[in-house]
Design a protein around this motif. Structure first.
Motif, PDB file in Angstrom:
ATOM      1  N   VAL A 158      30.056 -43.760 -18.417  1.00 25.89           N
ATOM      2  CA  VAL A 158      29.152 -42.876 -19.152  1.00 25.89           C
ATOM      3  C   VAL A 158      28.344 -42.022 -18.172  1.00 25.89           C
ATOM      4  O   VAL A 158      28.140 -40.823 -18.392  1.00 25.89           O
ATOM      5  CB  VAL A 158      28.212 -43.680 -20.064  1.00 25.89           C
ATOM      6  CG1 VAL A 158      27.352 -42.738 -20.903  1.00 25.89           C
ATOM      7  CG2 VAL A 158      28.998 -44.619 -20.975  1.00 25.89           C
ATOM      8  N   VAL A 159      27.902 -42.634 -17.094  1.00 23.93           N
ATOM      9  CA  VAL A 159      27.156 -41.902 -16.064  1.00 23.93           C
ATOM     10  C   VAL A 159      27.979 -40.752 -15.505  1.00 23.93           C
ATOM     11  O   VAL A 159      27.478 -39.634 -15.311  1.00 23.93           O
ATOM     12  CB  VAL A 159      26.713 -42.862 -14.936  1.00 23.93           C
ATOM     13  CG1 VAL A 159      26.306 -42.089 -13.685  1.00 23.93           C
ATOM     14  CG2 VAL A 159      25.559 -43.739 -15.420  1.00 23.93           C
ATOM     15  N   GLU A 160      29.253 -40.988 -15.243  1.00 20.51           N
ATOM     16  CA  GLU A 160      30.111 -39.923 -14.716  1.00 20.51           C
ATOM     17  C   GLU A 160      30.243 -38.772 -15.714  1.00 20.51           C
ATOM     18  O   GLU A 160      30.269 -37.594 -15.322  1.00 20.51           O
ATOM     19  CB  GLU A 160      31.486 -40.480 -14.348  1.00 20.51           C
ATOM     20  CG  GLU A 160      31.474 -41.386 -13.125  1.00 20.51           C
ATOM     21  CD  GLU A 160      30.834 -40.713 -11.912  1.00 20.51           C
ATOM     22  OE1 GLU A 160      31.215 -39.557 -11.593  1.00 20.51           O
ATOM     23  OE2 GLU A 160      29.949 -41.340 -11.283  1.00 20.51           O
ATOM     24  N   LEU A 161      30.324 -39.106 -16.997  1.00 20.63           N
ATOM     25  CA  LEU A 161      30.386 -38.054 -18.009  1.00 20.63           C
ATOM     26  C   LEU A 161      29.073 -37.287 -18.090  1.00 20.63           C
ATOM     27  O   LEU A 161      29.059 -36.060 -18.250  1.00 20.63           O
ATOM     28  CB  LEU A 161      30.718 -38.662 -19.375  1.00 20.63           C
ATOM     29  CG  LEU A 161      32.181 -39.030 -19.624  1.00 20.63           C
ATOM     30  CD1 LEU A 161      32.324 -39.776 -20.944  1.00 20.63           C
ATOM     31  CD2 LEU A 161      33.049 -37.773 -19.639  1.00 20.63           C
ATOM     32  N   LEU A 162      27.961 -37.997 -17.990  1.00 18.38           N
ATOM     33  CA  LEU A 162      26.661 -37.330 -17.993  1.00 18.38           C
ATOM     34  C   LEU A 162      26.540 -36.376 -16.805  1.00 18.38           C
ATOM     35  O   LEU A 162      26.086 -35.231 -16.940  1.00 18.38           O
ATOM     36  CB  LEU A 162      25.532 -38.364 -17.965  1.00 18.38           C
ATOM     37  CG  LEU A 162      25.287 -39.125 -19.274  1.00 18.38           C
ATOM     38  CD1 LEU A 162      24.398 -40.341 -19.031  1.00 18.38           C
ATOM     39  CD2 LEU A 162      24.651 -38.211 -20.328  1.00 18.38           C
TER      40      LEU A 162
END
Length: 283
Positions: A221-225
């Protein structure tokens, strides 16, 4: 006939907006506007409105502010809002033969021994010493409500594309210390669509795991953010045992076999995450 939504929190408010956008006739009440905590007052409401109500959706509950740690300090509120008040709703609706949908939680399981199905005995609930008080209350309600006609929809880690403080994406941006466990999650947009299909298909009462297919880790999720320029420069990952919380957290993956078998499965978790993150606006 119309649908009645109880609770103007994160889930109830989004569901009401969705119904409005799709011209679905409904009413939404907070507890101050309709005291469903009182058996007498709620039954009076049903007595007056019975023939006009298509379904009641209970979105009320208590998760604590800023998080479930607050439930450990406010056990009376947690128990009342997650057990007593929703039980008032379910028992009254059962008596008046009004279909009722209750928004519950899948946080009554933890661990990765299996993808937990609806009929699996909770291992993070009432009878587990390490479970949170919040999870215990969710398990208690499921146990007591099983004697009545209702549908319980278990969601986990809800997210959407707006700036709500209960939105998982907003929470991630505010937290510096993250744990990287695999989890089922629920897109509120996909959940709202599921509700409509559930009502229109007139499915049997019982428990349904309503999470997106697949699972996701916080690091993903962090990478997508980051991809969409939503960044907390202080992000760092820690081990679960180093997490400084009062209540232990549930980390698990729920089975979606039941809703998939009914043709009601939610989209893939990562696809829905990217959709919402690409639209996310942080003020």
């Amino acid at each position: 006939m119309h649908i009645v939504i109880l609770g103007k929190g994160f889930v109830g408010t989004h569901l009401s907006h969705f119904f409005t956008q799709n011209n679905i006739v409904h009413e939404i009440y907070s507890r101050k506007e309709l005291n469903y905590a009182s058996s007498k007052e709620f039954r009076n409401f049903l007595e007056q409105q019975n023939s006009n109500i298509k379904c009641i959706i209970n979105c009320s509950g208590y998760t604590g502010v800023p998080n479930v740690d607050a439930c450990e300090y406010n056990k009376e509120d947690c128990y009342n809002f997650n057990v007593i008040y929703p039980l008032n709703v379910v028992t009254a609706c059962h008596e008046y033969n009004i279909p009722v949908i209750h928004v519950g939680s899948g946080c009554i399981y933890t661990g990765y021994e299996t993808e937990y199905k609806e009929n699996d005995t909770p291992n993070f609930g009432l009878f587990n010493a390490n479970s949170s008080f919040y999870s215990k209350c969710k398990h208690i309600f499921e146990t007591l409500a099983s004697s009545y006609s209702c549908k319980i929809l278990r969601i986990r880690i809800p997210f959407t594309a707006d700036n709500s403080r209960k939105n998982y994406l907003v929470k991630l941006l505010k937290y510096d210390s993250l744990i990287d466990e695999d989890n089922s999650i629920t897109s509120i947009t996909d959940f709202n669509n599921f509700i409509v299909r559930l009502i229109n298909n007139k499915l049997p009462d019982g428990i349904y795991n309503v999470v997106n297919t697949g699972s996701v880790k916080a690091s993903e999720v962090v990478e997508l953010l980051k991809k969409y320029n939503h960044i907390n420069p202080d992000w760092h990952f820690i081990k679960t045992n180093d997490l400084n919380t009062v209540a232990k957290r549930s980390n698990c993956v729920l089975s979606t076999d039941k809703i998939t078998g009914l043709g009601l499965q939610l989209p893939n978790a990562k696809e829905s995450l990217e959709r919402d993150i690409s639209r996310l606006v942080i003020n």
